[in-house]
Design an enzyme around this catalytic site. Structure first.
Site, mmCIF file in Angstrom:
data_model
loop_
_atom_site.group_PDB
_atom_site.id
_atom_site.type_symbol
_atom_site.label_atom_id
_atom_site.label_comp_id
_atom_site.label_asym_id
_atom_site.label_seq_id
_atom_site.Cartn_x
_atom_site.Cartn_y
_atom_site.Cartn_z
ATOM 1 N N ASP A 1 0.869 -1.193 0.000
ATOM 2 C CA ASP A 1 0.000 0.000 0.000
ATOM 3 C C ASP A 1 0.901 1.237 0.000
ATOM 4 O O ASP A 1 1.771 1.385 0.859
ATOM 5 C CB ASP A 1 -0.910 -0.014 1.239
ATOM 6 C CG ASP A 1 -1.976 1.065 1.160
ATOM 7 O OD1 ASP A 1 -3.160 0.713 1.086
ATOM 8 O OD2 ASP A 1 -1.624 2.259 1.177
ATOM 9 N N GLU B 1 -2.851 -0.027 -4.128
ATOM 10 C CA GLU B 1 -2.570 -1.251 -3.367
ATOM 11 C C GLU B 1 -2.742 -2.514 -4.200
ATOM 12 O O GLU B 1 -3.469 -2.519 -5.188
ATOM 13 C CB GLU B 1 -3.442 -1.320 -2.109
ATOM 14 C CG GLU B 1 -4.915 -1.242 -2.403
ATOM 15 C CD GLU B 1 -5.778 -1.370 -1.157
ATOM 16 O OE1 GLU B 1 -5.489 -2.217 -0.292
ATOM 17 O OE2 GLU B 1 -6.763 -0.621 -1.077
HETATM 18 P P1 TTP Z 1 -5.264 5.079 1.050
HETATM 19 O O1 TTP Z 1 -4.232 4.031 0.782
HETATM 20 O O2 TTP Z 1 -6.398 4.727 1.962
HETATM 21 O O3 TTP Z 1 -4.572 6.371 1.683
HETATM 22 P P2 TTP Z 1 -3.169 7.024 1.360
HETATM 23 O O4 TTP Z 1 -2.368 6.213 0.404
HETATM 24 O O5 TTP Z 1 -3.380 8.441 0.955
HETATM 25 O O6 TTP Z 1 -2.466 7.050 2.782
HETATM 26 P P3 TTP Z 1 -1.843 5.815 3.609
HETATM 27 O O7 TTP Z 1 -0.390 6.131 3.746
HETATM 28 O O8 TTP Z 1 -2.562 5.829 4.905
HETATM 29 O O9 TTP Z 1 -2.092 4.571 2.802
HETATM 30 O O10 TTP Z 1 -5.889 5.565 -0.310
HETATM 31 C C1 TTP Z 1 -5.115 5.699 -1.503
HETATM 32 C C2 TTP Z 1 -5.571 6.931 -2.268
HETATM 33 O O11 TTP Z 1 -6.958 6.841 -2.569
HETATM 34 C C3 TTP Z 1 -5.378 8.223 -1.512
HETATM 35 O O12 TTP Z 1 -4.066 8.772 -1.679
HETATM 36 C C4 TTP Z 1 -6.453 9.103 -2.098
HETATM 37 C C5 TTP Z 1 -7.559 8.134 -2.503
HETATM 38 N N1 TTP Z 1 -8.649 8.177 -1.520
HETATM 39 C C6 TTP Z 1 -9.744 9.018 -1.773
HETATM 40 O O13 TTP Z 1 -9.783 9.688 -2.807
HETATM 41 N N2 TTP Z 1 -10.740 9.084 -0.833
HETATM 42 C C7 TTP Z 1 -10.722 8.369 0.335
HETATM 43 O O14 TTP Z 1 -11.657 8.481 1.173
HETATM 44 C C8 TTP Z 1 -9.593 7.502 0.580
HETATM 45 C C9 TTP Z 1 -9.530 6.701 1.873
HETATM 46 C C10 TTP Z 1 -8.586 7.459 -0.365
HETATM 47 MG MG MG Z 2 -2.141 4.154 0.687
#
Ligand code: TTP
Ligand code: MG
Length: 366
Positions: free
Chosen positions: A14, A112
């Site tokens: 991820d 991911e």
């Molecule tokens: P995530 O993997 O949940 O978050 P992230 O990569 O930004 O942070 P982390 O280090 O905690 O993994 O989500 C991946 C991408 O998906 C995120 O960068 C933006 C998008 N996203 C949205 O647009 N809306 C949302 O509510 C979420 C959770 C993610």
């Molecule tokens: Mg992420």
């Protein structure tokens, strides 16, 4: 820990603060600063936070929060608009690297993926190092990796030591690493279930594991109860699905100002439907069901669906179905949001029986 044992063969990758990290790559002056990505990038306008850099998270900013709230929490944050094309491009680069490491890859979202690494000659820890190193060298981004005997634990593992983490969870680590976590950390538990469980006095995953199967099934239904009973013990056996198939393709628009006239709603719906049909073409899918969503100014939300006699990719047919759905919604209040979703997706096959997919097909998340 069960490091290096054959049991730990599922790896979950991820990316860290994905959208924000991609933006920081092309705006290096933002490195180390609180950066928020969302909507049009203007925090005085409507829209929600897609993600925030780890520096911005210290102020309490998180995904799905209104941009205006983020601005209140962190007036010094730098706000940028969402550039989905760029994130999709980087996502594809990452997936290419992962696929080279193991073709037994399940692509589960823009940032991911799961890999079955049992065919790799190196120990799991070494595979994880190779992945992290290649992703950093070839894209400039960091990721967090979880390694475990199954997908559920691998996903939980990748989340345990973010950012730039590498975490193993073996079958004997569940009690120590998983049980103390809040129930929301268990995949499949959303805010509503969390609130319901809280009412029942269940706050941690250990609290779930302490309940009997019958009790969980009684409170949460047979299949969900069974899932939670197993999952709280780290038991999960869903396989890696190598051919990724989206369940739905959707688009929605939140208006800058709530709108009252049917024409504007219809115009927006026509645009959104055209976008969805273009994605279907790119991804190589036909759809059976069209669902239209209308959210009113008071947040009351209505959906109407129409299932067609057969799957289609024909924009005219899809548009007609969408308008039929819209016709079944009485627009007696101002409209805040219009959305359209197609489901019942089937790969579009060519004359040779192979799936037709545009060469520039994009990765689609939610
Ligand atoms: P995530 O993997 O949940 O978050 P992230 O990569 O930004 O942070 P982390 O280090 O905690 O993994 O989500 C991946 C991408 O998906 C995120 O960068 C933006 C998008 N996203 C949205 O647009 N809306 C949302 O509510 C979420 C959770 C993610
Ligand atoms: Mg992420």
């Amino acid at each position: 820990m069960e490091r290096g044992t054959k049991k730990c063969r599922i790896l979950h990758v991820d990316m860290d603060a994905f959208f924000a990290s991609v933006e920081i790559l092309r705006h290096p002056e933002l490195k180390g600063k609180p950066v928020v990505i969302g909507g049009s990038g203007d925090p005085t306008r409507r829209g929600v936070v897609s993600t925030a850099s780890y520096e911005a998270r210290k102020f309490g900013v998180h995904s799905a929060m209104p941009l205006r709230t983020a601005l209140k929490l962190c007036p010094g944050c730098i706000f940028l608009p969402v550039d989905y094309n760029e994130y999709s491009r980087v996502s594809m680069e990452i997936k290419k690297i992962l696929f080279e490491i193991s073709p037994l890859m399940e692509d589960v979202g823009i940032d991911e993926a799961y890999l079955d690494i049992s065919q790799r000659p190196e120990p799991p820890e070494e595979v994880a190092r190779i992945i992290k190193e290649r992703v950093l060298r070839e894209t400039g981004l960091t990721c967090s990796v979880g390694i475990a005997p199954n997908k559920l634990l691998a996903k939980m593992a990748s989340d345990l030591q973010k950012p730039d983490g590498l975490t193993f969870i073996g079958p004997n680590d569940v009690e120590r690493l998983i049980w103390p976590l809040g129930v929301r950390k268990l995949p499949g538990i959303g805010p509503k279930t969390e609130a319901y469980l809280k009412e029942l006095g269940i706050n941690t995953i250990a609290d779930i594991a302490a309940k009997g199967l019958e009790w969980l099934q009684d409170k949460l239904g047979n299949s969900y109860g069974l899932y939670l009973y197993d999952a709280s013990r780290g038991i999960h056996d869903s396989p890696i699905i190598t051919e990724w198939k989206p369940k739905s393709i959707s688009r929605e628009e939140t208006f800058e100002l709530d709108i009252a006239d049917w024409q504007s709603v219809a115009r927006s719906l026509a645009f959104l439907m055209r976008d969805v049909a273009a994605s279907m073409r790119e991804e190589g899918y036909e759809a059976r069901t069209v669902t239209v969503k209308i959210r009113f100014e008071d947040f009351n939300t209505l959906t109407r669906a129409r299932t067609l006699p057969a799957e289609t990719g024909d924009l005219e047919v899809l548009r007609k179905a969408a308008f039929e759905c819209l016709g079944r919604i009485e627009l007696k209040k101002k409209v805040r949001l219009v959305g359209v979703r197609v489901t019942g997706l089937k790969p579009k096959k060519g004359p040779d029986g192979r799936k037709i997919k545009s060469p520039c097909a994009k990765d689609a998340r939610r």
